[in-house]
Design a protein around this motif. Structure first.
Motif, short mmCIF file in Angstrom:
data_model
loop_
_atom_site.label_atom_id
_atom_site.label_comp_id
_atom_site.label_asym_id
_atom_site.label_seq_id
_atom_site.Cartn_x
_atom_site.Cartn_y
_atom_site.Cartn_z
N THR A 1 -9.74 3.98 -2.88
CA THR A 1 -10.39 5.03 -3.69
C THR A 1 -9.20 6.01 -4.11
O THR A 1 -9.43 6.78 -4.80
N GLY A 2 -8.03 5.94 -3.80
CA GLY A 2 -7.06 6.59 -4.29
C GLY A 2 -5.79 6.69 -3.15
O GLY A 2 -5.92 5.70 -2.62
N MET A 3 -4.97 7.85 -3.36
CA MET A 3 -3.95 7.99 -2.55
C MET A 3 -4.08 9.23 -1.61
O MET A 3 -4.72 9.99 -1.94
N TYR A 4 -3.18 9.30 -0.74
CA TYR A 4 -3.21 10.36 0.09
C TYR A 4 -1.47 10.51 0.41
O TYR A 4 -0.69 9.42 0.41
N GLU A 5 -1.20 11.72 1.14
CA GLU A 5 0.14 12.05 1.27
C GLU A 5 0.29 12.59 2.64
O GLU A 5 -0.49 13.32 2.99
N THR A 14 0.71 -1.23 0.00
CA THR A 14 -0.11 -0.18 0.09
C THR A 14 0.87 1.24 0.16
O THR A 14 0.45 2.35 -0.20
N ALA A 15 2.21 1.07 0.23
CA ALA A 15 2.94 2.27 0.13
C ALA A 15 3.51 2.49 -1.20
O ALA A 15 3.88 1.51 -1.77
N HIS A 16 3.30 3.62 -1.88
CA HIS A 16 3.64 4.03 -3.19
C HIS A 16 4.93 4.70 -3.35
O HIS A 16 5.45 4.77 -4.36
#
Length: 60
Positions: free
Chosen positions: A40-44, A18-20
């Motif tokens: 549903t997407g990514m977050y930072e 899950t870490a991109h």
């Protein structure tokens, strides 16, 4: 597993898949990008560091 360390001294664990990305932003802060729990997407978020954890080892 990956352990992300937060600026406030706390931490969280995430499944490695899950870490991109981990990168420095324009201000020089260390930022991690990960997949949202609902996929549903990514977050930072800002981190101070991270560790890749090995299977079968107990970290405390």
């Amino acid at each position: 597993m990956i352990k992300f360390n937060y600026p406030d001294g706390s931490h969280c664990y995430r499944a490695l898949h899950t870490a991109h990305a981990v990168f420095r932003n324009d201000d020089g802060k260390l930022i991690a990008r990960a997949e949202k729990a609902d996929r549903t997407g990514m977050y930072e978020f800002e981190i101070t560091g991270f560790e890749l954890l090995s299977t079968g080892i107990v970290y405390d």
